[in-house]
Write an enzyme that holds these catalytic residues in place. Structure first.
Site, PDB file in Angstrom:
ATOM      1  N   GLU A  71     -46.448  -5.613 -32.031  1.00 17.70           N
ATOM      2  CA  GLU A  71     -47.769  -5.810 -32.615  1.00 17.70           C
ATOM      3  C   GLU A  71     -47.567  -5.891 -34.128  1.00 17.70           C
ATOM      4  O   GLU A  71     -46.956  -5.002 -34.715  1.00 17.70           O
ATOM      5  CB  GLU A  71     -48.686  -4.628 -32.268  1.00 17.70           C
ATOM      6  CG  GLU A  71     -50.090  -4.878 -32.748  1.00 17.70           C
ATOM      7  CD  GLU A  71     -51.067  -3.756 -32.397  1.00 17.70           C
ATOM      8  OE1 GLU A  71     -50.699  -2.832 -31.647  1.00 17.70           O
ATOM      9  OE2 GLU A  71     -52.199  -3.826 -32.908  1.00 17.70           O
ATOM     10  N   ARG A 131     -38.682   5.541 -23.757  1.00 18.96           N
ATOM     11  CA  ARG A 131     -38.651   5.138 -25.154  1.00 18.96           C
ATOM     12  C   ARG A 131     -37.583   5.943 -25.889  1.00 18.96           C
ATOM     13  O   ARG A 131     -37.175   7.013 -25.439  1.00 18.96           O
ATOM     14  CB  ARG A 131     -40.011   5.333 -25.825  1.00 18.96           C
ATOM     15  CG  ARG A 131     -40.559   6.742 -25.731  1.00 18.96           C
ATOM     16  CD  ARG A 131     -41.909   6.887 -26.420  1.00 18.96           C
ATOM     17  NE  ARG A 131     -41.766   6.950 -27.849  1.00 18.96           N
ATOM     18  CZ  ARG A 131     -42.327   6.073 -28.687  1.00 18.96           C
ATOM     19  NH1 ARG A 131     -43.049   5.085 -28.230  1.00 18.96           N
ATOM     20  NH2 ARG A 131     -42.167   6.205 -29.990  1.00 18.96           N
ATOM     21  N   LYS A 148     -45.057   4.383 -35.225  1.00 19.04           N
ATOM     22  CA  LYS A 148     -45.550   3.624 -36.365  1.00 19.04           C
ATOM     23  C   LYS A 148     -46.639   4.387 -37.107  1.00 19.04           C
ATOM     24  O   LYS A 148     -46.689   4.359 -38.327  1.00 19.04           O
ATOM     25  CB  LYS A 148     -46.136   2.290 -35.882  1.00 19.04           C
ATOM     26  CG  LYS A 148     -45.137   1.157 -35.875  1.00 19.04           C
ATOM     27  CD  LYS A 148     -45.838  -0.181 -35.683  1.00 19.04           C
ATOM     28  CE  LYS A 148     -45.810  -0.569 -34.223  1.00 19.04           C
ATOM     29  NZ  LYS A 148     -46.344  -1.904 -33.941  1.00 19.04           N
TER      30      LYS A 148
HETATM   31  P1  ATP Z   1     -45.493   2.730 -31.915  1.00 19.48           P
HETATM   32  O1  ATP Z   1     -45.631   3.817 -30.914  1.00 19.48           O
HETATM   33  O2  ATP Z   1     -44.430   2.988 -32.924  1.00 19.48           O
HETATM   34  O3  ATP Z   1     -46.780   2.289 -32.524  1.00 19.48           O
HETATM   35  P2  ATP Z   1     -45.702   0.451 -30.232  1.00 19.48           P
HETATM   36  O4  ATP Z   1     -45.235   0.485 -28.851  1.00 19.48           O
HETATM   37  O5  ATP Z   1     -47.170   0.521 -30.381  1.00 19.48           O
HETATM   38  O6  ATP Z   1     -44.911   1.520 -31.075  1.00 19.48           O
HETATM   39  P3  ATP Z   1     -45.198  -2.335 -30.548  1.00 19.48           P
HETATM   40  O7  ATP Z   1     -45.113  -3.130 -31.784  1.00 19.48           O
HETATM   41  O8  ATP Z   1     -46.300  -2.604 -29.611  1.00 19.48           O
HETATM   42  O9  ATP Z   1     -45.236  -0.813 -31.026  1.00 19.48           O
HETATM   43  O10 ATP Z   1     -43.805  -2.345 -29.792  1.00 19.48           O
HETATM   44  C1  ATP Z   1     -43.124  -3.520 -29.428  1.00 19.48           C
HETATM   45  C2  ATP Z   1     -42.195  -3.228 -28.303  1.00 19.48           C
HETATM   46  O11 ATP Z   1     -41.248  -2.219 -28.686  1.00 19.48           O
HETATM   47  C3  ATP Z   1     -42.918  -2.713 -27.090  1.00 19.48           C
HETATM   48  O12 ATP Z   1     -42.379  -3.338 -25.939  1.00 19.48           O
HETATM   49  C4  ATP Z   1     -42.617  -1.250 -27.089  1.00 19.48           C
HETATM   50  O13 ATP Z   1     -42.607  -0.713 -25.798  1.00 19.48           O
HETATM   51  C5  ATP Z   1     -41.240  -1.188 -27.733  1.00 19.48           C
HETATM   52  N1  ATP Z   1     -41.034   0.099 -28.375  1.00 19.48           N
HETATM   53  C6  ATP Z   1     -41.803   0.672 -29.332  1.00 19.48           C
HETATM   54  N2  ATP Z   1     -41.330   1.883 -29.655  1.00 19.48           N
HETATM   55  C7  ATP Z   1     -40.227   2.094 -28.891  1.00 19.48           C
HETATM   56  C8  ATP Z   1     -39.299   3.177 -28.743  1.00 19.48           C
HETATM   57  N3  ATP Z   1     -39.399   4.291 -29.472  1.00 19.48           N
HETATM   58  N4  ATP Z   1     -38.289   3.029 -27.853  1.00 19.48           N
HETATM   59  C9  ATP Z   1     -38.175   1.906 -27.141  1.00 19.48           C
HETATM   60  N5  ATP Z   1     -39.010   0.861 -27.209  1.00 19.48           N
HETATM   61  C10 ATP Z   1     -40.041   0.955 -28.070  1.00 19.48           C
HETATM   62 MG    MG Z   2     -47.660  -1.357 -28.399  1.00 26.70          MG
END
Ligand code: ATP
Ligand code: MG
Length: 559
Positions: free
Chosen positions: A38, A264, A274
């Protein structure tokens, strides 16, 4: 892509699933994965795990991976993030250009699928407030209650949905919901929201849309439209899988990708959320998203972490279904291993004390040719200047040395790295009793690892010529938090390591370092790895400590 680690591959259950699907002929056209960030923040080490998995597996099985921006929330997303993410993806070593898509590319198709659901009585417009919807959704132990608007006719729903889209209804007044099951044990299936009204400008579609699709509706359809075969996501989406499948089964679409969830990445002594990273930036606890103490790709890059080391780390930690915190040491060791192999050596003295070689001619400079790497001759050689006045590390001299102190003290002998044996004759102090100079002599017969009379010199210390050395500023970086799981305390900023940035302003380095380029990483002999920071032309030379030579934290927690 070159693998830096042993060829043996670590546990990765998704690799097995894909392997099976391939051998069973289930994927005749090859695998397709996607990495769906995102654009509302910068990528971090958690995203690196996801990228390595998605881009890595697809290339291993000769498929491809799409970079898809999940841009359905116009208020929080922007073009700058999109550009920064692309840059990070390609810095990590993956292709960010050829297969780059945006969920917003599909707004038209998503809208048509919503119409299809409404027409088949599978979705309805609800006129309850967000709060009313939340309260009527029920709990884990209590079923939800149906909305009074659930029985609206198809015509009424189509009309209202159009009004929503045309901006004729205010934000928050209506939503489109899937008509599934308010009694479902899975709360995600209790008539989830598919669309909401947002009168905002989207960074790509401008003012075209007044309604924006929700993640659960957008993601599965985007996957299917792109022909994704394996949709890999983190464990929190496990409970969303039935909805993922419901949406695709209830619209006219061919492909049904397989959603697979994995744990994760949580990394000790840092954060991979984030939202929390943003709090650190907004609260000025760090200098910005690219602060070299942050686990963002921008931060790690500035710190000097090579992309190869990050990919190696992601391979080593494996992929499982069980949530566990990975020790920061694992990442740091990957960085050390890679840099040990690839970085040029140099000498710098952080806290200098002056020494004068009394028997070395006043104006003489002796240029000594030394290898840039002890094992890799391809990294070349350089010449370092030796002169009568030198700097050595303050800690490498002791007036009253303990037993087994193999460095310099009065009457003892030590070898200057790549040069001669020296012995200290006299200590000169200022009025306060601080050591300001050490008077020494050198033994010209100690070149090439030998002494003139065959005696042994145990210690070797690093040094820099006082007349030729250049002043540098060295940021001694350490872990940002002093607790293992900073995310588990509510006031996580209370646990910031106050010593995580120690700016050393006294350092002197060999002249070569003045000619280094931004991002060059050197091993400063006996001190660690250091990366040149980007600075204005003709301003100070700044180096960030990428890593110490050994794991100092393990030692600390033992003592
Ligand atoms: P955050 O919790 O940091 O806001 P998010 O999942 O909302 O992370 P996205 O930009 O939507 O952030 O993530 C893009 C991709 O990266 C998604 O497929 C998500 O599952 C993966 N991802 C995000 N954080 C992790 C993590 N700590 N370990 C593994 N994959 C991750
Ligand atoms: Mg997300």
């Amino acid at each position: 892509m070159k693998k830096t680690m042993s060829e043996k591959l670590t546990a990765n259950f998704i690799r097995h699933i894909i392997n099976n699907d391939m051998t069973n002929g289930k994927i005749p056209n090859g695998i397709v994965t996607r990495f769906p960030p995102e654009p509302n923040g910068f990528l971090h080490i958690g995203h690196a795990k996801s990228m390595c998995l998605n881009f890595g597996l697809s290339s291993e099985f000769s498929g491809h991976c799409n970079l898809r921006f999940d841009d359905t929330n116009p208020e929080k997303e922007n073009k700058e993030y999109v550009a920064a993410i692309k840059e990070d993806v390609s810095w990590l070593g993956f292709n960010a250009e050829d297969k780059c898509f945006h969920a917003s590319d599909y707004f038209g198709q998503l809208h048509d699928f919503a119409i299809e659901l409404i027409s088949n009585s599978k979705a309805y417009v609800d006129s309850q407030s967000a709060e009313e919807i939340r309260l009527s959704r029920g709990t884990l132990t209590k079923a939800g209650t149906a909305s009074p608007f659930r029985e609206r006719t198809v015509e009424e729903n189509l009309f209202l949905f159009e009004q929503m889209q045309e901006g004729k209804l205010p934000e928050g007044s209506h939503v489109l919901r899937a008509l599934i099951d308010m009694d479902s044990p899975n709360i995600n299936m209790r008539d989830p929201t598919l669309y909401r009204i947002r009168q905002s400008v989207h960074h790509r579609t401008g003012e075209k849309w007044c309604i924006y699709p929700m993640y659960d509706f957008t993601h599965c359809i985007s996957d299917a439209l792109e022909g994704v075969t394996h949709s890999l996501c983190t464990l929190e989406f496990e409970d969303h899988r039935p909805l993922y499948e419901w949406v695709l089964e209830n619209i006219t679409i061919n492909v049904i990708p397989k959603q697979i969830e994995f744990a994760r990445l949580d990394l000790s002594y840092t954060l991979t959320s984030k939202r929390k990273l943003l709090e650190l930036v907004d609260g000025n606890h760090v200098s910005g998203w690219d602060d070299p103490r942050l686990p963002t790709l921008k931060g790690m890059r500035k710190r000097g972490y090579p992309p190869e080391a990050i990919r190696d780390f992601c391979e080593r930690i494996g992929v499982t279904k069980k949530q566990a915190t990975i020790d920061m040491t694992v990442l740091e060791n990957c960085v050390r291993e890679e840099l040990d192999r690839t970085s040029r050596r140099a000498m710098a003295v952080l806290r200098p004390v002056k020494i004068v070689l009394e028997n070395f001619p006043e104006d003489k400079i002796e240029w000594i040719e030394v290898p840039n790497h002890p094992k890799d001759p391809s990294l070349g050689k350089r010449k370092i200047p030796l002169s009568r006045t030198l700097y050595i590390e303050h800690d490498d001299f002791m007036e009253v040395p303990p037993k087994k102190f193999f460095r310099l003290s009065v009457g003892s002998e030590v070898r200057l790295r790549y040069a001669y044996g020296i012995s200290c004759k006299q200590v000169i102090k200022d009025k306060q009793g601080n050591i300001i100079e050490l008077r020494c002599t050198y033994d010209p017969g100690t070149g090439g690892g030998k002494t003139s009379d065959g005696r042994k010199i145990k210690g070797i210390i690093h040094w820099v010529s006082a007349s030729q050395g250049v002043p540098v500023i060295v940021n001694l970086l350490d872990r940002l938090f002093n607790v293992e799981e900073p995310w588990s305390s509510e006031n996580f900023t209370d646990n910031i390591n106050e010593q995580s940035l120690d700016v050393c302003t006294t350092a002197i380095a060999e002249p070569l370092l003045a000619q280094s380029a931004t991002s060059d990483v050197f091993q400063f002999e006996r001190l660690g790895y250091f990366c040149r920071e980007k600075t204005e032309l003709n301003s100070e030379i700044i180096f960030n400590r990428t890593a110490t030579l050994r794991d100092t934290w393990a030692k600390m927690s033992k003592s």
